[in-house]
Scaffold this motif. Structure first.
Motif, short mmCIF file in Angstrom:
data_model
loop_
_atom_site.label_atom_id
_atom_site.label_comp_id
_atom_site.label_asym_id
_atom_site.label_seq_id
_atom_site.Cartn_x
_atom_site.Cartn_y
_atom_site.Cartn_z
N VAL A 1 0.82 -1.21 0.00
CA VAL A 1 0.00 0.00 0.00
C VAL A 1 0.85 1.25 0.00
N ASN A 2 2.14 1.11 0.34
CA ASN A 2 2.99 2.29 0.38
C ASN A 2 3.32 2.82 -1.01
N SER A 3 3.17 2.00 -1.98
CA SER A 3 3.45 2.47 -3.33
C SER A 3 2.14 2.87 -3.98
N ASN A 4 2.25 3.32 -5.22
CA ASN A 4 1.02 3.64 -5.94
C ASN A 4 0.34 2.41 -6.50
N PHE A 5 1.03 1.30 -6.42
CA PHE A 5 0.41 0.07 -6.91
C PHE A 5 -0.74 -0.31 -6.00
N PRO A 6 -1.79 -0.86 -6.57
CA PRO A 6 -2.80 -1.46 -5.71
C PRO A 6 -2.16 -2.63 -4.97
N PRO A 7 -2.45 -2.82 -3.70
CA PRO A 7 -1.74 -3.84 -2.93
C PRO A 7 -2.12 -5.25 -3.38
N GLY A 8 -1.16 -6.16 -3.20
CA GLY A 8 -1.46 -7.57 -3.40
C GLY A 8 -1.17 -8.11 -4.77
N PHE A 9 -0.45 -7.37 -5.61
CA PHE A 9 -0.10 -7.92 -6.93
C PHE A 9 1.34 -8.38 -6.95
N MET A 10 1.56 -9.42 -7.69
CA MET A 10 2.88 -10.06 -7.72
C MET A 10 3.97 -9.11 -8.22
N VAL A 11 5.08 -9.11 -7.52
CA VAL A 11 6.26 -8.42 -8.02
C VAL A 11 7.29 -9.46 -8.45
N GLY A 12 7.40 -10.50 -7.64
CA GLY A 12 8.35 -11.53 -8.01
C GLY A 12 8.44 -12.59 -6.93
N THR A 13 9.38 -13.52 -7.10
CA THR A 13 9.62 -14.54 -6.08
C THR A 13 11.09 -14.51 -5.69
N HIS B 1 -2.08 -2.71 -17.90
CA HIS B 1 -3.12 -1.90 -17.28
C HIS B 1 -2.46 -0.71 -16.61
N ILE B 2 -3.12 0.43 -16.73
CA ILE B 2 -2.66 1.61 -15.99
C ILE B 2 -3.64 1.81 -14.85
N ILE B 3 -3.14 1.88 -13.62
CA ILE B 3 -4.03 1.97 -12.47
C ILE B 3 -3.88 3.33 -11.81
N GLU B 4 -5.02 3.96 -11.70
CA GLU B 4 -5.02 5.26 -11.05
C GLU B 4 -5.53 5.10 -9.62
N ASN B 5 -4.80 5.68 -8.73
CA ASN B 5 -5.27 5.75 -7.34
C ASN B 5 -6.06 7.04 -7.21
N LEU B 6 -7.38 6.92 -7.06
CA LEU B 6 -8.23 8.11 -7.10
C LEU B 6 -8.00 9.02 -5.90
N TYR B 7 -7.41 8.47 -4.85
CA TYR B 7 -7.17 9.30 -3.65
C TYR B 7 -5.72 9.70 -3.52
N ASP B 8 -5.01 9.53 -4.65
CA ASP B 8 -3.58 9.82 -4.60
C ASP B 8 -3.33 11.26 -4.17
N ASP B 9 -4.09 12.18 -4.78
CA ASP B 9 -3.91 13.60 -4.44
C ASP B 9 -4.16 13.84 -2.97
N GLU B 10 -5.26 13.28 -2.52
CA GLU B 10 -5.65 13.52 -1.13
C GLU B 10 -4.60 12.95 -0.19
N GLN B 11 -4.17 11.74 -0.47
CA GLN B 11 -3.16 11.10 0.39
C GLN B 11 -1.87 11.89 0.37
N ALA B 12 -1.48 12.33 -0.82
CA ALA B 12 -0.22 13.07 -0.92
C ALA B 12 -0.33 14.38 -0.16
N ARG B 13 -1.49 15.02 -0.30
CA ARG B 13 -1.65 16.30 0.39
C ARG B 13 -1.59 16.10 1.91
N LEU B 14 -2.23 15.04 2.34
CA LEU B 14 -2.22 14.74 3.76
C LEU B 14 -0.79 14.51 4.26
N ARG B 15 -0.03 13.76 3.44
CA ARG B 15 1.36 13.50 3.81
C ARG B 15 2.15 14.79 3.91
#
Lengths: 291, 176
Positions: free
Chosen positions: A220-232, A262-276
Motif C-alpha cells: 500500500v505504500n506504493s502507488n500500486f494497488p496492494p497484493g499484486f505479484m512483483v516476483g519470487t 493496465h494503468i491503475i489510477e489511485n483516485l485518492y492519490d492527491d488527497e493522500q499526498a496532500r495529507l502526507r
C-alpha cells in the motif's frame, strides 16, 4: 533518259509482273487480318530490335533521374505502410463519476485502464516503457502499471497527449515499496542494472524467515494497488554489515515481451499526498516542534 | 465460237466449279483440290504476255473475292501467268512447222510435255500460294506435304478433266 525508256520497254513485261505482284501483295497485307498482323509483326520485330538497342543506351543516361523517382515512390509507399500508424484510442473517454461510491457504500480507490506497449527496452540501465495512452485519456504521472498477468511493471513518469512514459522496475533509479507475502514485512526493491530477470530487495530484517521461492507483493505504500505479484525470492543473501537480508527477486512480469498492460489510477492519490505533505509541514513547523 | 467468248465461259465455269464445288470439299486441311488456274494454262498461245499477266491477276483476284483471302490467288496467278511463256518455250519444239495448235493441250504438245508443263506450273502455284497463306515455312515438312498433296490432287483433277473433256482442236490458221 532514252536509256531509261529503253530499259522500261525492254523489261516491260517483267515490270508489269512486278507491279501486279506488288498490287496483289498489297491487297494481301491490307485486307487480311492474319497477314496484316504477320506483316506488322515482322516490321515490329525489325524496328523493335533497333528500338530496344537505342533504349538501353537512352536508359543509361536517365538512370539517375529514374533512381530518384523510384526512391521518391518508395518513400511515398513506405509512408503508407500500416506499421507507420499508431492506433490512438479515441473511443474510450475518461469521465469521473460524480458519486465516487456505489450504492453498497464501496468507495472506489483504484481505476484501471487498458493500454498497449508501443516501446519497451530491457537492455539499458534506465529502461522506459511507452504506452499508447496519454493525458487525453486521463493518464497522469505516478499512476502504476501492471502487466496483463497481474504482475507489477512500473510507474508512469511522464505523459504527452497521446502517449505516456513508464519508468520500468528495471530502472536504476526505481525504488518501490513491496511486502513479503508470508510475513507482511515491507521492503524496497531496486535494480542493479545488470540482469533484467532479477531485482534486488532490501530492508527485510534477519529475524524474518525468508526462503527461496517466497512471494513478494506490491504494498500500500506504493502507488500500486496492494497484493499484486512483483516476483519470487530467488536467492537469500545475508548482508553481513547490517541486520537485513539482501534478497534476489525473480521478476513476475516478463519484461521482454510486454504487450497489453493496465494503468491503475489511485483516485485518492492527491488527497493522500496532500495529507502526507501537510503532516510533514505541520510537524516540521517550528511552532509545533516545541510542543 | 470465238476465242474470247469461249474463254469467258471457261473463266466463269472454272471459277464457279472452284468456288462452289472444290472449295466446299473438306477432304483434309492439307488437301484442297485446285483447278481454276487451268483456265490460265488453257489460254491461247497468241495472248500477249502483258495480257496474260493481267488476265492472271484478274482471275486470281476474282477467286480471292470469293474465298475471302484477298491477294493470295492473285499473286500466285500473276506468277503463273508470268512464268507460263517460259515453260512453253522450253517444252515446245523450236521450229513451229508441226506446231499448229492454238492452245496448250495434250494433243497439241504431246502428253508428256503437257503434263510436265502442268506439273511445273501447278507446283509453282501451290508453293507460292501456300507460302503466302502461311507466311512461313513453319515446320518445313508440313509445308512440303501440303504442297505435294495439293499438287497431287490437282494433277489428278486436271488429268481427269483432260480425259473427260477432250477439247476440239482448232488449228492455227493464217486467217485467224
Amino acid at each position: 533518259m532514252r536509256n531509261v525508256f529503253l530499259f522500261i520497254r525492254r523489261y516491260f513485261t517483267f515490270i508489269c509482273f512486278l507491279a501486279l505482284q506488288v498490287a496483289a501483295l498489297y491487297l494481301l497485307f491490307t485486307y487480311n487480318r492474319f497477314h496484316r498482323a504477320k506483316g506488322l509483326g515482322f516490321a515490329n520485330e525489325l524496328t523493335g530490335r533497333i528500338n530496344s538497342r537505342y533504349k538501353t543506351v537512352d536508359d543509361f543516361f536517365h538512370l539517375k533521374a529514374e533512381n530518384q523517382r523510384l526512391h521518391q515512390l518508395n518513400d511515398s509507399l513506405l509512408n503508407l505502410l500500416p506499421s507507420n500508424f499508431e492506433k490512438i484510442d479515441t473511443i474510450t473517454r475518461f469521465v469521473r463519476d460524480s458519486i465516487p461510491y456505489d450504492t453498497l457504500g464501496h468507495y472506489r480507490q483504484y481505476l484501471w485502464r487498458d493500454a498497449r506497449v508501443v516501446y519497451n527496452t530491457v537492455t539499458a540501465e534506465k529502461n522506459y516503457i511507452q504506452l499508447n495512452k496519454g493525458s487525453n485519456h486521463g493518464i497522469r504521472d505516478n499512476m502504476s502499471v501492471i502487466n496483463s498477468d497481474g504482475s507489477a511493471v512500473g510507474v508512469v513518469v511522464n505523459v504527452s497527449p497521446n502517449f505516456s512514459q513508464v519508468m520500468s522496475l528495471l530502472h536504476v533509479q526505481s525504488k518501490r515499496s513491496v511486502v513479503l507475502k508470508k510475513s507482511g514485512n515491507m521492503g524496497t526493491i531496486e535494480w542493479d542494472g545488470k540482469d533484467p530477470l532479477y531485482l534486488t530487495m532490501r530492508n527485510i530484517p534477519k529475524s524474518d524467515s525468508v526462503l527461496k521461492g517466497d512471494t513478494v507483493l506490491t504494498s500500500v505504500n506504493s502507488n500500486f494497488p496492494p497484493g499484486f505479484m512483483v516476483g519470487t525470492v530467488a536467492e537469500v543473501l545475508a548482508d553481513k554489515s547490517t541486520n537485513f537480508y539482501v534478497l534476489k527477486l525473480k521478476t513476475a512480469a516478463n519484461f521482454f515481451n510486454l504487450q497489453q498492460v493496465h494503468i491503475i489510477e489511485n483516485l485518492y492519490d492527491d488527497e493522500q499526498a496532500r495529507l502526507r505533505d501537510d503532516t510533514k509541514k505541520k510537524i516540521d513547523d517550528p511552532k509545533n516542534y516545541n510542543r | 465460237m470465238s476465242d474470247l467468248i469461249r474463254n469467258i465461259i471457261r473463266f466463269a465455269l472454272f471459277i464457279l466449279v472452284q468456288v462452289y464445288l472444290l472449295n466446299q470439299l473438306h477432304l483434309h486441311q492439307y488437301i484442297i483440290p485446285y483447278i481454276y488456274y487451268l483456265f490460265i494454262l488453257w489460254l491461247p498461245f497468241s495472248v500477249s504476255r502483258i495480257n496474260l499477266l493481267i488476265i492472271g491477276f484478274v482471275t486470281g483476284l476474282t477467286l480471292d473475292a470469293f474465298s475471302m483471302q484477298i491477294g493470295v490467288h492473285a499473286a500466285a496467278c500473276t506468277l503463273l501467268a508470268y512464268v507460263r511463256p517460259f515453260v512453253i518455250n522450253i517444252l515446245t519444239p523450236k521450229d513451229s512447222s508441226e506446231f499448229n495448235y492454238r492452245e496448250p493441250s495434250p494433243r497439241a504438245m504431246g502428253w508428256t510435255p503437257y503434263l510436265v508443263y502442268v506439273l511445273i506450273l501447278t507446283i509453282l502455284h501451290h508453293f507460292y500460294m501456300t507460302f503466302l497463306q502461311w507466311l512461313q515455312f513453319g515446320n518445313f515438312l508440313d509445308f512440303v506435304i501440303k504442297v505435294i498433296s495439293t499438287t497431287g490432287i490437282s494433277m489428278l483433277l486436271i488429268i481427269t478433266v483432260e480425259l473427260l473433256f477432250p477439247r476440239r482442236m482448232k488449228f492455227r490458221t493464217n486467217t485467224a
